[in-house]
Design a protein around this motif. Structure first.
Motif, PDB file in Angstrom:
ATOM      1  N   ALA A 265      53.449   1.344-108.197  1.00  0.00           N
ATOM      2  CA  ALA A 265      52.394   1.218-109.205  1.00  0.00           C
ATOM      3  C   ALA A 265      51.263   0.307-108.736  1.00  0.00           C
ATOM      4  CB  ALA A 265      52.975   0.707-110.520  1.00  0.00           C
ATOM      5  N   LEU A 266      51.500  -0.479-107.705  1.00  0.00           N
ATOM      6  CA  LEU A 266      50.447  -1.341-107.150  1.00  0.00           C
ATOM      7  C   LEU A 266      49.542  -0.592-106.168  1.00  0.00           C
ATOM      8  CD1 LEU A 266      52.503  -4.601-106.551  1.00  0.00           C
ATOM      9  CD2 LEU A 266      50.880  -4.142-108.399  1.00  0.00           C
ATOM     10  N   PHE A 267      49.968   0.574-105.679  1.00  0.00           N
ATOM     11  CA  PHE A 267      49.176   1.353-104.717  1.00  0.00           C
ATOM     12  C   PHE A 267      47.748   1.627-105.177  1.00  0.00           C
ATOM     13  CE2 PHE A 267      47.737   5.652-103.522  1.00  0.00           C
ATOM     14  CZ  PHE A 267      47.460   5.419-102.190  1.00  0.00           C
ATOM     15  N   PRO A 268      47.518   2.002-106.438  1.00  0.00           N
ATOM     16  CA  PRO A 268      46.134   2.281-106.854  1.00  0.00           C
ATOM     17  C   PRO A 268      45.190   1.093-106.703  1.00  0.00           C
ATOM     18  CG  PRO A 268      47.666   3.164-108.443  1.00  0.00           C
ATOM     19  CD  PRO A 268      48.463   2.339-107.483  1.00  0.00           C
TER      20      PRO A 268
ATOM     21  N   CYS B  77      51.580  -0.478-116.616  1.00  0.00           N
ATOM     22  CA  CYS B  77      52.374   0.566-117.280  1.00  0.00           C
ATOM     23  C   CYS B  77      53.812   0.616-116.761  1.00  0.00           C
ATOM     24  CB  CYS B  77      51.719   1.935-117.086  1.00  0.00           C
ATOM     25  SG  CYS B  77      50.278   2.211-118.126  1.00  0.00           S
ATOM     26  N   ALA B  78      54.033   0.196-115.549  1.00  0.00           N
ATOM     27  CA  ALA B  78      55.381   0.235-114.972  1.00  0.00           C
ATOM     28  C   ALA B  78      56.235  -0.956-115.386  1.00  0.00           C
ATOM     29  CB  ALA B  78      55.285   0.306-113.449  1.00  0.00           C
ATOM     30  N   VAL B  79      55.626  -1.981-115.933  1.00  0.00           N
ATOM     31  CA  VAL B  79      56.360  -3.216-116.251  1.00  0.00           C
ATOM     32  C   VAL B  79      57.414  -3.035-117.354  1.00  0.00           C
ATOM     33  CG1 VAL B  79      56.115  -5.579-117.127  1.00  0.00           C
ATOM     34  CG2 VAL B  79      54.585  -4.741-115.345  1.00  0.00           C
ATOM     35  N   PRO B  80      57.089  -2.441-118.512  1.00  0.00           N
ATOM     36  CA  PRO B  80      58.110  -2.371-119.575  1.00  0.00           C
ATOM     37  C   PRO B  80      59.394  -1.654-119.152  1.00  0.00           C
ATOM     38  CG  PRO B  80      55.963  -1.781-120.451  1.00  0.00           C
ATOM     39  CD  PRO B  80      55.814  -1.884-118.963  1.00  0.00           C
TER      40      PRO B  80
ATOM     41  N   SER C 214      63.561  -0.375-110.117  1.00  0.00           N
ATOM     42  CA  SER C 214      62.525  -1.133-110.824  1.00  0.00           C
ATOM     43  C   SER C 214      61.523  -1.743-109.839  1.00  0.00           C
ATOM     44  CB  SER C 214      63.147  -2.242-111.663  1.00  0.00           C
ATOM     45  OG  SER C 214      63.955  -1.701-112.657  1.00  0.00           O
ATOM     46  N   VAL C 215      62.034  -2.341-108.777  1.00  0.00           N
ATOM     47  CA  VAL C 215      61.164  -2.952-107.770  1.00  0.00           C
ATOM     48  C   VAL C 215      60.336  -1.879-107.074  1.00  0.00           C
ATOM     49  CG1 VAL C 215      61.150  -4.208-105.566  1.00  0.00           C
ATOM     50  CG2 VAL C 215      62.642  -4.959-107.433  1.00  0.00           C
ATOM     51  N   LEU C 216      60.961  -0.783-106.692  1.00  0.00           N
ATOM     52  CA  LEU C 216      60.245   0.307-106.023  1.00  0.00           C
ATOM     53  C   LEU C 216      59.163   0.899-106.918  1.00  0.00           C
ATOM     54  CD1 LEU C 216      60.128   2.052-103.458  1.00  0.00           C
ATOM     55  CD2 LEU C 216      61.746   3.594-104.568  1.00  0.00           C
ATOM     56  N   ALA C 217      59.468   1.087-108.186  1.00  0.00           N
ATOM     57  CA  ALA C 217      58.482   1.644-109.124  1.00  0.00           C
ATOM     58  C   ALA C 217      57.289   0.710-109.276  1.00  0.00           C
ATOM     59  CB  ALA C 217      59.131   1.897-110.483  1.00  0.00           C
ATOM     60  N   GLU C 218      57.533  -0.581-109.350  1.00  0.00           N
ATOM     61  CA  GLU C 218      56.418  -1.523-109.495  1.00  0.00           C
ATOM     62  C   GLU C 218      55.590  -1.588-108.219  1.00  0.00           C
ATOM     63  OE1 GLU C 218      53.753  -3.482-111.404  1.00  0.00           O
ATOM     64  OE2 GLU C 218      55.555  -2.870-112.462  1.00  0.00           O
TER      65      GLU C 218
END
Length: 169
Positions: free
Chosen positions: A81-84, A32-35, A74-78
């Motif tokens: 988003a990998l934490f889960p 979901c964070a990619v787009p 963008s990098v921080l958000a991705e």
């Protein structure tokens, strides 16, 4: 010759593996964070994403310091988003289950609050005036829409993790 008597290590309770739906939810969060990340990187690269050159320069400082900010975001958000994926993985856990559960619940609450805040920002007059057209606004909405699935998905994955690790230290 010395003989060492070693007692067997006490067995820690082993949590059940994550259900398939929780694994899929964790992977969906990362996707979901990619787009929006790609959209920001395109914006930082000078690709037209709906903002005029003047808005990019005056509001976002692109070209300039804004490029590092937008790409870094963008990098921080991705990465976030990998934490889960840690919550559904059996391989590596940086924290004990109780601490991981607390971090995950905190992240879920923060994500819900941020999503609500973003809805308010998205519908303010100021945020809409920077876009150059209704088409650009529509594309922007579709690009950022998957981010609103993250709080619900994160809450479900966290609930699954907490349920599986209830009673562990």
């Amino acid at each position: 010759m010395y003989v060492m008597n070693t007692a067997p290590a006490p067995l820690l309770p082993v949590a059940a593996p994550a259900p398939v739906w929780a694994r899929r939810g964790a992977h969906a969060i990362a996707l979901c964070a990619v787009p929006s990340g790609l959209w920001r990187i395109a914006m930082a690269s000078g690709v037209y994403v709906g903002y005029s050159e003047q808005v990019l320069r005056d509001v976002f400082d692109i070209p300039g310091w804004g490029i590092a900010y937008v790409v870094g975001l963008s990098v921080l958000a991705e990465l976030a988003a990998l934490f889960p994926l840690l919550l559904v993985s059996e391989r590596w856990r940086p924290l004990r289950p109780r601490a991981m559960t607390a971090v995950a619940w905190t992240a879920s609450v923060v994500l819900v609050l941020v999503a609500l805040w973003q809805l308010v920002v998205a519908f303010t007059v100021e945020s809409q005036t920077y876009m150059t057209s209704d088409t650009a606004q529509t594309v922007w909405a579709f690009i950022f829409a998957p981010l609103f699935a993250i709080p619900a998905l994160m809450t479900a994955v966290t609930w699954s993790y907490a349920k599986r690790h209830r009673g562990q230290a």
